[in-house]
Motif scaffolding. Structure first.
Motif, PDB file in Angstrom:
ATOM      1  N   GLU A  26       0.889  -1.085  -0.268  1.00  0.00           N
ATOM      2  CA  GLU A  26      -0.486  -0.027  -0.221  1.00  0.00           C
ATOM      3  C   GLU A  26       0.844   1.157   0.209  1.00  0.00           C
ATOM      4  OE1 GLU A  26      -2.816   0.029   2.817  1.00  0.00           O
ATOM      5  OE2 GLU A  26      -3.676  -1.377   2.663  1.00  0.00           O
ATOM      6  N   THR A  27      -0.287   2.631  -0.553  1.00  0.00           N
ATOM      7  CA  THR A  27       0.980   3.206  -0.427  1.00  0.00           C
ATOM      8  C   THR A  27       1.460   3.760   0.679  1.00  0.00           C
ATOM      9  OG1 THR A  27      -1.389   4.653  -1.598  1.00  0.00           O
ATOM     10  CG2 THR A  27       0.524   4.354  -3.121  1.00  0.00           C
ATOM     11  N   LEU A  28       0.565   3.994   1.498  1.00  0.00           N
ATOM     12  CA  LEU A  28       0.375   4.790   3.118  1.00  0.00           C
ATOM     13  C   LEU A  28       0.142   3.883   3.285  1.00  0.00           C
ATOM     14  CD1 LEU A  28       0.362   8.482   1.991  1.00  0.00           C
ATOM     15  CD2 LEU A  28       2.593   7.625   3.167  1.00  0.00           C
ATOM     16  N   HIS A  29      -0.041   3.886   4.840  1.00  0.00           N
ATOM     17  CA  HIS A  29      -0.569   2.909   5.660  1.00  0.00           C
ATOM     18  C   HIS A  29      -1.132   3.847   6.501  1.00  0.00           C
ATOM     19  CE1 HIS A  29      -1.857  -0.826   7.863  1.00  0.00           C
ATOM     20  NE2 HIS A  29      -0.014  -1.543   8.158  1.00  0.00           N
ATOM     21  N   ARG A  30      -3.216   3.763   6.495  1.00  0.00           N
ATOM     22  CA  ARG A  30      -4.238   4.947   6.719  1.00  0.00           C
ATOM     23  C   ARG A  30      -3.710   4.699   8.655  1.00  0.00           C
ATOM     24  NH1 ARG A  30      -5.588   2.304   2.207  1.00  0.00           N
ATOM     25  NH2 ARG A  30      -5.985   4.025   1.166  1.00  0.00           N
ATOM     26  N   PHE A  31      -2.730   5.750   9.032  1.00  0.00           N
ATOM     27  CA  PHE A  31      -2.643   5.986  10.770  1.00  0.00           C
ATOM     28  C   PHE A  31      -3.331   7.233  11.274  1.00  0.00           C
ATOM     29  CE2 PHE A  31       1.401   3.708  10.136  1.00  0.00           C
ATOM     30  CZ  PHE A  31       1.340   3.051  11.642  1.00  0.00           C
ATOM     31  N   PHE A  39      10.328  -4.182  -3.022  1.00  0.00           N
ATOM     32  CA  PHE A  39      10.018  -2.948  -2.920  1.00  0.00           C
ATOM     33  C   PHE A  39       8.293  -2.502  -1.535  1.00  0.00           C
ATOM     34  CE2 PHE A  39      13.535  -2.709  -6.142  1.00  0.00           C
ATOM     35  CZ  PHE A  39      14.585  -1.493  -5.262  1.00  0.00           C
ATOM     36  N   THR A  40       8.664  -1.554  -1.557  1.00  0.00           N
ATOM     37  CA  THR A  40       7.573  -1.287  -0.663  1.00  0.00           C
ATOM     38  C   THR A  40       7.423   0.332  -1.019  1.00  0.00           C
ATOM     39  OG1 THR A  40       8.437  -0.366   1.527  1.00  0.00           O
ATOM     40  CG2 THR A  40       7.997  -2.502   1.731  1.00  0.00           C
TER      41      THR A  40
END
Length: 1392
Positions: free
Chosen positions: A18-23, A428-429
Motif C-alpha cells: 500500500e502507498t501509505l498505511h492509514r494511521f 520494494f514497498t
C-alpha cells in the motif's frame, strides 16, 4: 511428500504494497514544555500477542499488536493473520515528550486491552475493549473485523484517568533512561522508571474505573536489607553513585507481589520487591563472564534484560552484556528459598561475536537476537540455551536488499526492465517508491493515496520528464538514447534503494509464546520468520555453517548425508562461478521454452572458457570426495519434487461434520491479506531458491558428464543413469520451479464488470461454478499476484481442509508447523505435474486470461499432466479474446484426453440431460453449448460435424448434432446446408421439427425461391402438410403460405393441387378479408386457379371444393372437446363437391365483379365478399356498373330485366335531376363501355345514359321484346314520355305489346296513332318500320292485327266524348283494311 524442515528460518517480508498505511493521528497535549537538553533515545519496537492467539475458535486467533516508537510518537498497529482488521492503525503523538525505551507495554484483562505508555515527562493508559467483548455473538463470519483501535479517537487521553504527569523529585535533573509498566491484580497501573540519578521511581495510577490520584514511590539502595549477601549501604540518603543507574528494567508478578528486575550500569542485577519496597537480590553479572578483566572498569551501556516464564521452568532471566567483540547472553533461573529469600541458578552462557545488538527475545527454550553489522546488514540468529553443546547459533536467512544494479539484456527496454523490478511483488514497498518519487520530483507536491497502477504511471512520467528536460540535442542515435534511459532510471532506482534500506532497518524482535511465531519489526513494515525447508537450508547456508555440518535431515544414511553436503558445497562453487550475464541467459532460455539442458551446456562452456580462478579444478577435486554422487543427487531431486500420489485436498470442502463455529473459524484461518502475502511470498522464495538450486545441479551434472570416468568410480553405468534419468529430472524440476517463480510474481489484472458477467455466464454453461470466485477483500492499493488470488479464492480452503483432516480443531495453532504445511501444500497445488487442476481453473474463473495463456505456454513443452485440460483452458482464453478458430482447435485437441483427466471428467460428468453414450460426446455437447453461448455458430457447425463422425453408433446423439448443425446453418442463412443437415437427421420427429422451422424461417425471410426448389426426397407430403397447416392457421394477409404452396406445386408441375390451393385461398379471402385488397387477391387467386386447370387435359381439369369454414384436421392435433368437456363425436362425412373449369370461371367472374364494385364503391367491399350472383347483380346495378351486372347475368343465366329496369330508373333520375346528379352520373357512366359513335354535338350525362340504354337493348335482344317492354313499362310507370327511338325500336319488335302498354297507362292517342300506323304498314305503307316483311297481298303470307287490344281502344275512345275524331279515324282505317282483306282473300281463293 511431506517436506523436511531444518532448524533454520527464513525471513519473509509480509509487507502489503500500500502507498501509505492509514494511521489515524491522535495528539496528546498535557501542557508540558520540553525538558532542557533533552535526551534522544533510539527508535524501538515491540509487540503484544493475545493470550488466545493460538486457539482456532478464539476471536483473537493469530492476532497481535505491534508498535514502534520514534521521538515523541508511537505507532500502534493491530494485525491478524485470519481476518482483515479495519481502523487498525493509530499514531499517538505526545507533545514535548519523548518515549522511553521500554515505554510501551500492553496487557489484557477479561474485558479490556490496556496499553501503558511512559514518556520522559508523563505516563499514559489507554483502556480499549477486548476483541471478545466487541462481538456479542461467538460466530464472527465477516471477512473484515473492527480493530480495538476503532474508537480510540473517542477517548479523552488528556483526562486524569488516562494520563498523568511524572512529579519532579527535589533537585532531580534529566529524564528517566528506561522504563517498564505493568497492571496489578487490583487494577492499578504501575510505571517503573529508571531515575537518572540511580534507583527506580514507580508511578502508580488508580484503577481506570475507580477515582483516585497518582502516587509515586522511590526504590533506593538504602532500603536494601542488610542481611542479604552481607552488603551494607555506604552512601547516605540522597547521595547516589551513578553506577546505580538502571539500564534495563523488567517486571514479573509472583505470589501477590511484583518483582522489579533492574540491570544497572555497574553490571549488577538487582531484584526489588514492590510490596516490601526492598531489594531482595543483587548479583554481579561479571561473575558469569570468563576473562572479565577490564570490563569492570567500563560502564555498561548496551546491557539488556529479558524475562520469560513457563509452567515447567518457572521464571528465567536472560542478561545481555554488551562487551566489545564478545557480547554474552547469560540465562539464569530465579529460585525461591525459605524465608522469602531468592537466588539465581546459572543455566547457560552464550557468546556472540556480533557488534550491535538491536533487540533480543527470550522464550522458555530459546534466545532470539537481531543485530546490525558494520555494513548495516541485519543479522538474525537464535539458539536453544539448554541443548547446544557446540554453542552454535541457528541461522535465519534474512531477505537481502534488492540488487544494487539491474541487469538489462540487449533486447530489453531499460524502462520496462526497471519498472518490472521496482514494481515486482518482492522487492520494494510502495512507501519507499513514493518517498523516492517525492525526492526525485523535488517535493513539488505531496503524493496522497495512489493505486499501484497510478504510482507506476507517475514514476514513469517523472523519470521520462527528467530525461526529456536534460536533453539538449534534437537528434541522437538509438544507442545514445538507451544509455540516457539507463542513466536516469538507475538514478531513480538508487533513490528507491536508499529508502527501502531505511524502511528495512530492524527495530525489534517478537516471539509469541503461544504460537511460537517470530516477527522482525522493522521501521517500515513487519516481516515474518518461517521455518526453512531442509533443501533450501542447504543451498542458503553460510559457508562456515555448511562446512561444519555433520548431517542433514534429508538423508537417513549418514554416508549419503555426507555426500549430499559435499555435493551442495560443489553446487555453491558452481553458483559463484555463474556470471550475471550467464544467469540472465539461462533465465531467458527458460522463458523462451528452450531446452534447459542445452542452456546449461552453454553456461558450462562459458565457465570453462573464463575459468581464471581454477574454479572447475576445485569442483573436480571436491567431486572426487563424493563416494556415491548418484544417490546424493537422487536424494536432493526427491526432496525437491513436489509431486504427490493423490490430488491435494481431494477430500472436498472444509471438513464436514465439524460444528458450525469450527467451520467458520477454519474458513477464516490464514485468510487476511497479510497472511496471503506471507504465504505466497514464501512460495515465491522457495521457487526462486530451488530454481537456482536446480540450475546449478544441472550445470554440475553436465560437468560430471564432461569429466566422465575421472570423477566417477562407478564408470559407464552411472554416467548412463545420469544422462537418461537424473539430467532429465533436474531439467524438469528446473522448468517447474521457474514456472512457480513466474506465477508468484505475475500480477493479477483488474477485470471490468461486463467481462466478469460474461465469464460467469460461460461458467454456468459449463456447470463449473455457481459464482465466480472473485476476491472479496482485495485492496485497490494492493495488487495481487495470481498466486495470491488463487490462495485467497480457492487454495486456502483446500489447504486448511487438508491440514484439519489430520488434526483436531482444538489443537494449538503452532506457527512453525502450520505455516510450513500451508506453504508446502500451496506449492503442491501449484505444482504442474500434480493431478489437481485448481490453479488454472481459478485463473479462468477470475478472468485472468493473459496469465493463463502464459501459464499454458510455459508448461507446454515439458509437462505431461493435464494436457487436455490445459488445451481446454487455452481455448477458453482464445474465446475470451475473440479468437474463435484457435479456441476450436484447442477444444478439439482436448477431446482426446476427456476420459483421462479429472477436470475434463468433471466437466463432462455434470451433464444432467440424457447422458450421451460416451464421455467424449458429453464433452462435445458442453463445448457446443459454450460456443453457442459466446455466439460463434460457424464453430458450432465445425465441432458438431466432427462430433458426428465419433457418434456413428449413437442415433440420439447424431440426431441432436444434426439438429444443432441445421439450426446454426439456418441462422447463418446457409439454406442449402441447413436443408442438407435436415435430410441427414436420423430421428423422424426431430427432422419434422427442423423442416417446420425451415419453412417458417425462410418464409419470414422471404427466401421462398430456396424453399420451393429443395427436392424434399421422402419429405414431400410433410412439407405440404406443414405449409398447409401454417396457411390455414395464420393470418391470410400477414403470411403468404398459400402462395408458397402454390409455387411449390407449380414448381413440381402439380397444377391441379396448385389450382386447389389458390381456389381455397380465394374462398377464405372472400370470407375473412372483406377489403378491397382482399377482393383483389381473390381475383388473382381465381385467375391463377383457372390458369392451372387450363394447363391440364380437359378430362382432368377439375378440383375438389375445399371444406367450408376452414375446419381442417391437422396431423398430430389433439382431439377436440365440446362444451361439456366430452370428446366430440366423429364428424359427419360430407359429400364431396367437384368443381370443373366452367365453375371456376363463374367464380372468377363473380369475384371480378366484386372487385369492380369495391373499386367504385369502397363501402360495398364489406358485403360484396360473400354475396351471391343475384345479390351482386342488385349491388352492381345500384352502383351503376351495368356492364358487370350484365356479364354476371349472362354467366349465371340470370334474367336481365333487373339490369334494364335499374338503368331506366337512372335515366329517369337524370332526366329530372339537377346539375349535381348530372356530375355524379359521369363516374358510373365511365365504368360502362359505350359503343363508339362519332358525335360532334356535346352530349349531356342524360343523353349518354339513354344512349347506353339503347345500346344495351340492341346488344341484348330478347324474345318478344321483353327488355323493351320492361323499359317502357318503367318509363310509363314513372310518367316519363317515351323516347321516339324506343317506340320506334319496339314497334319493329312487338307492336301489339306496345299497344297493350299504351292502353294499360291510358295513353289513347299514342295507341290510336300506333293502330293507324300499323294498319298502314299492313297495307304496304311503311311496313318495314314494324318488322313486316311483306304487306297484305294475294301472294304474301297471312297477316294479323291485335283485335282484342284494338277493340279495347275503340271501346274506350267511344266512351269518351273528347276523342270522337280519333275514334272515327281508327274506325275508317279498319274498315279500309277489312275491305282489302276481303278482296285479297277472294283472289287467293280464286287463284286456287
Amino acid at each position: 511428500m511431506a517436506a523436511v524442515l531444518e532448524r533454520s528460518f527464513i525471513e519473509i517480508c509480509g509487507f502489503e504494497r500500500e502507498t501509505l498505511h492509514r494511521f489515524r493521528e491522535v495528539t496528546v497535549n498535557l501542557g508540558l514544555s520540553a525538558l532542557p537538553g533533552g535526551v534522544k533515545f533510539p527508535d524501538s519496537a515491540g509487540a503484544f500477542h493475545y493470550e488466545e492467539s493460538a486457539k482456532l475458535l478464539s476471536v483473537t486467533s493469530n492476532r497481535f499488536i505491534h508498535w514502534s516508537t520514534s521521538g515523541d510518537t508511537v505507532q500502534l498497529v493491530e494485525q491478524s493473520l485470519d481476518t482483515n482488521l479495519l481502523n487498525n492503525a493509530v499514531k499517538l503523538k505526545f507533545t514535548h515528550c519523548t518515549l522511553l525505551p521500554g515505554g510501551v507495554n500492553i496487557q489484557e484483562t477479561l474485558n479490556n486491552v490496556i496499553i501503558l505508555i511512559a514518556t520522559n515527562q508523563s505516563v499514559h493508559r489507554l483502556v480499549l475493549p477486548h476483541p471478545t467483548r466487541m462481538y456479542r455473538s461467538e460466530l464472527v463470519t465477516e471477512l473484515h473485523m473492527q480493530s480495538i483501535f476503532t474508537d480510540v479517537g473517542k477517548l479523552s487521553l488528556q483526562d486524569p484517568t488516562h494520563s498523568a504527569v511524572i512529579p519532579s523529585s527535589v533537585g532531580q535533573t534529566g529524564s528517566p533512561t528506561t522504563s517498564t509498566a505493568w497492571l496489578s491484580q487490583s487494577g492499578e497501573t504501575h510505571y517503573a522508571l529508571a531515575s537518572p540519578a540511580g534507583g527506580i521511581m514507580v508511578v502508580t495510577l488508580s484503577p481506570h474505573d475507580a477515582p483516585g490520584g497518582v502516587s509515586v514511590l522511590e526504590l533506593k539502595r538504602s532500603s536494601m536489607m542488610q542481611r542479604l549477601s552481607g552488603w551494607m549501604p555506604t552512601a547516605i540518603r540522597g547521595d547516589h553513585n551513578p553506577a546505580d543507574l538502571v539500564l534495563s528494567l523488567a517486571v514479573r508478578e509472583l505470589e501477590e507481589d511484583s518483582f522489579i528486575f533492574a540491570l544497572c550500569q555497574d553490571h549488577k542485577l538487582r531484584m526489588w520487591s514492590f510490596r516490601e519496597q526492598a531489594c531482595l537480590l543483587e548479583a554481579d553479572m561479571l561473575e558469569y563472564m570468563p576473562a572479565c578483566k577490564g570490563v569492570k572498569r567500563l560502564a555498561g551501556q548496551g546491557h539488556r534484560l529479558r524475562l520469560a516464564f513457563s509452567s515447567t521452568t518457572g521464571l528465567c532471566l536472560s542478561v545481555y552484556l554488551a562487551v566489545p567483540q564478545r557480547g554474552q547472553f547469560t540465562v539464569l533461573q530465579l529460585v525461591a528459598t525459605d524465608n522469602n529469600r531468592y537466588s539465581l541458578d546459572h543455566i547457560s552462557s552464550l557468546f556472540t561475536t556480533q557488534e550491535t545488538l538491536v533487540d533480543f527475545a527470550l522464550t522458555s527454550t530459546d534466545i532470539w537476537g537481531v543485530w546490525v553489522d558494520d555494513s548495516n546488514t541485519t543479522v538474525v540468529k537464535y539458539i536453544n540455551f539448554e541443548h547446544n553443546t557446540a554453542g552454535q547459533w541457528n541461522q535465519v536467512f534474512v531477505q537481502p536488499p534488492p540488487e544494487e544494479e539491474v541487469h538489462i539484456g540487449v533486447d530489453q527496454d531499460p524502462r520496462e526492465t526497471y519498472l518490472e523490478v521496482l514494481f515486482s511483488p518482492l522487492r520494494f514497498t510502495a512507501s519507499a517508491i513514493v518517498k523516492a518519487l517525492q525526492i526525485y520530483r523535488r517535493g513539488s507536491e505531496r503524493i496522497t493515496d495512489l493505486s499501484w497502477d497510478t504510482l507506476r504511471k507517475e514514476v514513469t512520467v517523472a523519470v521520462e520528464s527528467e530525461l526529456q528536460s536534460s536533453v539538449t540535442e534534437f537528434e541522437f542515435s538509438q544507442e545514445e538514447y538507451r544509455q540516457l534511459q539507463v542513466e536516469f532510471w538507475s538514478k531513480f532506482y538508487a533513490c528507491c534503494l536508499q529508502y527501502q534500506e531505511a524502511l528495512s532497518m530492524p527495530l525489534g524482535l517478537t516471539v509469541s509464546q503461544h504460537t511460537s511465531m517470530v516477527c522482525l519489526l522493522k521501521k517500515g513494515f513487519v516481516s515474518f520468520l518461517l521455518p526453512c525447508f531442509a533443501v533450501d537450508h542447504l543451498y542458503l547456508s553460510y559457508d562456515e555453517y555448511l562446512f561444519s555440518e555433520e548431517e542433514t535431515p534429508i538423508a537417513e544414511d549418514p554416508e549419503v548425508g555426507r555426500d549430499v553436503l559435499q555435493l551442495v558445497q560443489c553446487l555453491r562453487l558452481v553458483s559463484d562461478a555463474v556470471s550475471g550475464e550467464m544467469a540472465y541467459e539461462m533465465e531467458r532460455a527458460l522463458e523462451q521454452l528452450q531446452s534447459p539442458e542445452r542452456a546449461a551446456e552453454l553456461v558450462l562452456e562459458n565457465m570453462l572458457s573464463n575459468d581464471n580462478d581454477n574454479v572447475i579444478e576445485d569442483i573436480q577435486n571436491k567431486l572426487q570426495d563424493i563416494r556415491n554422487p548418484m544417490a546424493a543427487m537422487m536424494v536432493l531431486l526427491r526432496e525437491m519434487d513436489l509431486e504427490t500420489e493423490s490430488e491435494v485436498g481431494g477430500e472436498g470442502p472444509i471438513t464436514p461434520g465439524q460444528s458450525l463455529n469450527v467451520r467458520i473459524s477454519l474458513s477464516q484461518l490464514y485468510g487476511s491479506s497479510s497472511a496471503v502475502s506471507v504465504v505466497c511470498q514464501a512460495v515465491c522464495h522457495m521457487a526462486m531458491t530451488r530454481a537456482l538450486f536446480c540450475r546449478d545441479l544441472l550445470i554440475l551434472q553436465k560437468l560430471y558428464l564432461r569429466f566422465g570416468d575421472n570423477v566417477f568410480l562407478g564408470g559407464g553405468a552411472q554416467l548412463l543413469q545420469l544422462q537418461q534419468d537424473l539430467i532429465p529430472r533436474s531439467s524438469h524440476l528446473l522448468s517447474s520451479y521457474y514456472l512457480l517463480k513466474h506465477v508468484s510474481q505475475s500480477l493479477a489484472s483488474s477485470v471490468p464488470v461486463d467481462i466478469i458477467d460474461a465469464n460467469l455466464q460461460h461458467l454456468t454453461v459449463l456447470e463449473l461454478s455457481d459464482t465466480p470466485a472473485l476476491s472479496t477483500n482485495r485492496s485497490v492499493l494492493s495488487p495481487q499476484t495470481v498466486v495470491e488470488l488463487f490462495y485467497q479464492t480457492a487454495a486456502r480452503k483446500i489447504i486448511i481442509s487438508q491440514i484439519y483432516c489430520q488434526q483436531q480443531s482444538n489443537a494449538t495453532l503452532l506457527w512453525t508447523h502450520m505455516i510450513s504445511s500451508v506453504v508446502n501444500l500451496l506449492a503442491q497445488l501449484l505444482w504442474p505435474s500434480n493431478p489437481g487442476f485448481q490453479f488454472p481453473e481459478c485463473l479462468m474463473a477470475n478472468c485472468q486470461y493473459t496469465q493463463l495463456q502464459e501459464y499454458v505456454r510455459l508448461i507446454g513443452p515439458w509437462c505431461q499432466v493435464n494436457i487436455g485440460s490445459c488445451r481446454f483452458m487455452l481455448g477458453q482464453c482464445y474465446l475470451a479474446n475473440g479468437e474463435g478458430q484457435k479456441a476450436l482447435q484447442c477444444f478439439q485437441e482436448a477431446a482426446t484426453e476427456v476420459e483421462k483427466e479429472e477436470f475434463l471428467m468433471r466437466l463432462t460428468g455434470a451433464e444432467e440431460e440424457e447422458a450421451a453414450s460416451t464421455p467424449r460426446l458429453q464433452y462435445y455437447n458442453k463445448v457446443l453449448r459454450l460456443l453457442e453461448d459466446v455466439g460463434l455458430p460457424e464453430l458450432v457447425i465445425q465441432l458438431a460435424s466432427l462430433a458426428i463422425t465419433e457418434s456413428i453408433n449413437d442415433v440420439n446423439s447424431q440426431a441432436a448434432l444434426w439438429t444443432r448443425i441445421f439450426k446454426h446453418h439456418l441462422d447463418l442463412g446457409h439454406n442449402s446446408e441447413a436443408y442438407e443437415a435436415l435430410t441427414q437427421n436420423p430421428d423422424c420427429s426431430m427432422q419434422l421439427d427442423c423442416l417446420r422451422q425451415l419453412v417458417v424461417v425462410l418464409c419470414e425471410r422471404s427466401q421462398l425461391q430456396d424453399l420451393v426448389q429443395f427436392s424434399y426426397v421422402n419429405l414431400h407430403d410433410e412439407v405440404v402438410s406443414i405449409i398447409e397447416s401454417r396457411a390455414r392457421g395464420l393470418d391470410l394477409l400477414a403470411h403468404n403460405y398459400y402462395e408458397l404452396l402454390y409455387a411449390f406445386h407449380i414448381n413440381r408441375h402439380n397444377y391441379r393441387k396448385a389450382g386447389t390451393v389458390m381456389f381455397e385461398f380465394g374462398m377464405r379471402l372472400g370470407r375473412e378479408v372483406r377489403t378491397r385488397l382482399g377482393l383483389q387477391k381473390q381475383v388473382n387467386c381465381y385467375l391463377a386457379a383457372l390458369n392451372c386447370l387450363r394447363l391440364i387435359r380437359p378430362e382432368y381439369a377439375w378440383i375438389i371444393l375445399p371444406a367450408s369454414g376452414a375446419v381442417y384436421e391437422r396431423p398430430g392435433a389433439s382431439p377436440k372437446r365440446n362444451s361439456d368437456g366430452e370428446f366430440s363425436s366423429e364428424p359427419v362425412k360430407r359429400q364431396v363437391d367437384i368443381l370443373e373449369l366452367k365453375d371456376l370461371e363463374k367464380e372468377y367472374i363473380l369475384s371480378r365483379s366484386r372487385l369492380t364494385l369495391a373499386q367504385h364503391h369502397p363501402p360495398s367491399a364489406a358485403i360484396a365478399g360473400s354475396a351471391s350472383a343475384v345479390e351482386m347483380v342488385a349491388l352492381l346495378v345500384q352502383t351503376g356498373l351495368f356492364d358487370s351486372a350484365l356479364s354476371i347475368c349472362q354467366t349465371f343465366k340470370l334474367n336481365l330485366t333487373s339490369v334494364f329496369e335499374g338503368l331506366t330508373f337512372k335515366c329517369i333520375k337524370l332526366q329530372f335531376g339537377g346539375e349535381e346528379t348530372q356530375n355524379e352520373a359521369w363516374s358510373w357512366l365511365a365504368a360502362n363501355q359505350l359503343s363508339t359513335v362519332v358525335n360532334t354535338k356535346e352530349s349531356s350525362a342524360t343523353d349518354e345514359a339513354w344512349r347506353l340504354l339503347a345500346s344495351y337493348l340492341d346488344r341484348y335482344p330478347s324474345a318478344n321484346g321483353q327488355h323493351h317492354r320492361c323499359v317502357i313499362n318503367k318509363l310509363l310507370s314513372h310518367g316519363v314520355p317515351l323516347p321516339d327511338w324506343l317506340v320506334k325500336s319496339y314497334k319493329a319488335v312487338d307492336a301489339a305489346s306496345l299497344l297493350r302498354l299504351f292502353l294499360n297507362f291510358d295513353l289513347l292517342e299514342p295507341a290510336a296513332e300506333l293502330v293507324l300506323e300499323y294498319v298502314d304498314a299492313l297495307l304496304g305503307k311503311g311496313h318495314q318500320y314494324f318488322g313486316i316483311e311483306r304487306p297484305l297481298s294475294a301472294t304474301s303470307s297471312s297477316v294479323w292485327l291485335p283485335y282484342t287490344s284494338i277493340d279495347q281502344l275503340l271501346q274506350t275512345l267511344n266512351e269518351t266524348q273528347t276523342n270522337s275524331s280519333i275514334y272515327n279515324k281508327v274506325r275508317d282505317k279498319l274498315d279500309d283494311y277489312h275491305r282489302l282483306v276481303e278482296q285479297t282473300t277472294k283472289r287467293r281463293l280464286v287463284a286456287r
